[in-house]
Design a protein around this motif. Structure first.
Motif, short mmCIF file in Angstrom:
data_model
loop_
_atom_site.label_atom_id
_atom_site.label_comp_id
_atom_site.label_asym_id
_atom_site.label_seq_id
_atom_site.Cartn_x
_atom_site.Cartn_y
_atom_site.Cartn_z
N CYS A 60 0.82 -1.22 0.00
CA CYS A 60 0.00 0.00 0.00
C CYS A 60 0.86 1.27 0.00
CB CYS A 60 -0.98 0.03 1.17
SG CYS A 60 -2.39 -1.03 0.92
N HIS A 64 -0.28 2.01 -4.64
CA HIS A 64 -1.56 2.65 -4.34
C HIS A 64 -1.48 4.18 -4.45
CE1 HIS A 64 -2.33 -1.39 -2.90
NE2 HIS A 64 -3.60 -1.09 -2.79
N SER A 65 -0.59 4.66 -5.31
CA SER A 65 -0.53 6.12 -5.51
C SER A 65 -1.18 6.46 -6.86
CB SER A 65 0.91 6.61 -5.44
OG SER A 65 1.50 6.61 -6.71
N LEU A 66 -1.83 7.59 -6.87
CA LEU A 66 -2.59 7.99 -8.07
C LEU A 66 -1.70 8.08 -9.31
CD1 LEU A 66 -4.89 10.74 -6.51
CD2 LEU A 66 -5.64 8.54 -7.42
N PHE A 92 -8.53 3.10 -10.23
CA PHE A 92 -8.94 4.17 -9.31
C PHE A 92 -10.04 3.69 -8.37
CE2 PHE A 92 -7.26 7.18 -12.74
CZ PHE A 92 -6.04 7.29 -12.10
N TYR A 95 -8.44 1.91 -5.49
CA TYR A 95 -7.99 2.83 -4.43
C TYR A 95 -9.17 3.22 -3.52
CZ TYR A 95 -3.87 3.43 -7.46
OH TYR A 95 -2.76 3.21 -8.22
N MET A 99 -9.70 2.51 0.59
CA MET A 99 -9.59 3.65 1.51
C MET A 99 -10.32 3.47 2.85
SD MET A 99 -9.14 7.07 -0.69
CE MET A 99 -9.16 8.05 0.77
N LEU A 105 -4.03 5.21 2.33
CA LEU A 105 -3.30 5.15 1.07
C LEU A 105 -2.54 6.45 0.81
CD1 LEU A 105 -5.96 3.51 -1.29
CD2 LEU A 105 -4.34 2.42 0.23
N LEU A 107 -1.96 8.50 -1.51
CA LEU A 107 -2.46 8.76 -2.87
C LEU A 107 -1.55 9.69 -3.68
CD1 LEU A 107 -6.27 9.15 -2.10
CD2 LEU A 107 -5.16 7.24 -3.24
N ARG A 115 -1.06 9.60 4.39
CA ARG A 115 -1.97 8.51 4.06
C ARG A 115 -3.42 8.95 4.29
NH1 ARG A 115 -0.20 3.22 3.56
NH2 ARG A 115 2.05 3.03 3.54
N TYR A 116 -4.28 8.62 3.33
CA TYR A 116 -5.69 9.01 3.41
C TYR A 116 -6.54 7.77 3.70
CZ TYR A 116 -4.03 13.34 1.36
OH TYR A 116 -3.36 14.52 1.14
N THR A 117 -7.43 7.89 4.66
CA THR A 117 -8.27 6.74 5.03
C THR A 117 -9.64 7.22 5.53
OG1 THR A 117 -8.53 4.90 6.58
CG2 THR A 117 -7.15 6.71 7.32
#
Lengths: 165, 93
Positions: A60, A64-66, A92, A95, A99, A105, A107, A115-117
């Motif tokens: 991750c 898992h990066s945009l 996408f 992802y 989340m 992640l 992103l 990290r965004y969750t």
């Protein structure tokens, strides 16, 4: 998300004509293979870890990066534009599906490591029985992953595909 | 897990199936009995999740897993979970 990824990928394959301007049929073998491959693509980092080519903490991160998702889709787009559109939608949505996990992640890697969750369920690792059992002892995994299968069944009904002929 | 949780899930699944029929059933293509059973079967899974929201056990499990970092290279996930469980049991006694 674990088992739910399959339902999400198949649901994306059911929207293949809309995504590709009618170039790929809904739930055709082509759409299913591209959607499944692209949707599972970020989790291939688990294989890299199992092959001992990377440490556990590699899970991750880059996969898992945009920007990686965009570039992988771009390569696919150069091979076949229709596949590229399915690839982008699939990766996408992977992802988005990941989340809710507490692992979060990154992103915007490599620009930001934040990290965004949504923090709906606790992360239980990347592979193995402990990971599987732990995931399905939590409420939101059942809601969202089970919900993904309900949506898939609705799509099968709308497209008049067995068992909804 | 509470005994009432799966029972509650069965009821919610019924309501969810009804909702699916109301929202997605086409006028000239009513669900057959078999199709309704399929929708009920698949509705059970998210319904179980909804029922689990009213059960303290899944929340405790979430709290337990939040204490574990599964990405420590030297640690084994099974041992990590067993350690946290042991600590919780010791804390209770």
């Amino acid at each position: 998300m674990q088992l739910g990824h399959v339902a999400v990928a198949l649901t994306i394959a059911s929207f293949a004509p809309e995504l590709t301007g009618g170039q790929v049929e809904a739930l055709s073998l082509e759409s299913i293979l591209v959607a499944l491959f692209a949707h599972e693509f970020p989790n291939f980092d688990g294989l890299v870890i199992m092959a001992k080519l990377a440490p556990k903490k590699f899970h991750c991160t880059w996969s898992h990066s945009l920007i990686v998702g965009f570039l992988a889709g771009l390569i696919t787009w150069f091979i076949n534009p229709a596949w590229g559109y399915i690839f982008w939608a699939s990766i996408f949505l992977h992802y988005l599906a990941d989340m809710p996990s507490s692992v979060g992640l990154p992103l915007f890697m490599p620009f930001s490591y934040k990290r965004y969750t949504f923090n709906l369920w606790a992360d239980t690792g990347y592979f193995g029985w402990v990971s599987f059992v732990g995931t399905y002892q939590q409420a939101w995994t059942w809601i969202l992953e089970g919900g993904a299968y309900v949506v898939l069944m609705i799509r099968l009904y709308q497209l008049k595909i067995w068992p909804f002929v | 897990m509470l005994k009432r949780t799966p029972l509650l899930a069965f009821i919610i699944a019924g309501l969810m199936t009804l909702l699916i029929a109301l929202l997605f059933q086409e006028e000239d293509r009513s669900f057959t009995t078999g199709q309704t059973v399929i929708f009920y079967f698949f509705s059970f899974f998210p319904s179980m999740g909804i029922a689990m929201l009213f059960d303290p056990f899944p929340n405790k499990i979430k709290e337990m897993y939040l204490k574990i970092n599964f990405y420590i290279q030297e640690e084994n996930p099974e041992d990590q979970v067993a350690k946290v469980l042991k600590e919780e049991l010791e804390g209770k006694n």
